[in-house]
Design an enzyme around this catalytic site. Structure first.
Site: not given
Ligand code: 4NP
Length: 154
Positions: A12, A15, A17-19, A127
């Site tokens: 994702c 790394n 939240c989703r993955s 997300d």
């Molecule tokens: P993820 O979510 O891609 O599912 O881990 C996010 C976590 C952090 C950020 C964006 C999306 N960020 O911009 O810091």
């Protein structure tokens, strides 16, 4: 010579939240089906902002409520130099898939998780970092992981 395990990297953006959920859910499915020895599973982000950090508390919480402990995972950034290290790069959304291709990873080995989630599901795992909704994210990730495993075992 490397062993014959199928190597999967869930990807994702951050790394956190989703993955990490996908890694935890997929590992759990493997354990439930006695298939841990057949696969190597990891997750990573296309961005480096959260390198070394544990998953988001919302992801740790929703996973925990489903009996899955993802708290020991740590965020890391995926690199193009990992090209030979995985068989499948499984992206949480189309933007992640595009970023993976820009890193030079083989197009045919970059998959979208929700292509395996069955009819009526969106293309992209939403997300929850921005808008919450960790429960919906979890159920989509779960459907995608189950479908992906079924596909890989065919
Ligand atoms: P993820 O979510 O891609 O599912 O881990 C996010 C976590 C952090 C950020 C964006 C999306 N960020 O911009 O810091």
């Amino acid at each position: 010579m490397r062993d014959s395990r199928t190597r999967i990297l869930f990807v994702c953006l951050g790394n956190i939240c989703r993955s990490p959920l996908a890694e935890g859910v997929f590992r759990t499915l493997l354990r439930e089906q006695g298939l841990e020895g057949e696969f190597q599973v990891d997750s990573a982000g296309t961005g480096s902002w959260h390198n070394g950090e544990p998953p988001h508390p919302g992801s740790v919480d929703v996973a925990g409520r489903h009996g899955i402990d993802i708290s020991a995972q740590r965020s890391r950034q995926v690199r193009g130099s990992e090209r030979g290290d995985f068989d499948w790069w499984v992206a949480m959304d189309r933007s992640n898939a595009q970023d993976l291709q820009h890193l030079g990873l083989p197009e045919e080995a970059v998959l979208l998780l929700l292509d395996f989630a069955g009819p009526g599901t969106p293309d992209d795992v939403p997300d929850p970092y921005y808008e919450g909704g960790f429960d919906r994210t979890f159920s989509l990730v779960q459907a995608g992981c189950q479908g992906l495993l079924d596909h890989l075992l065919q």
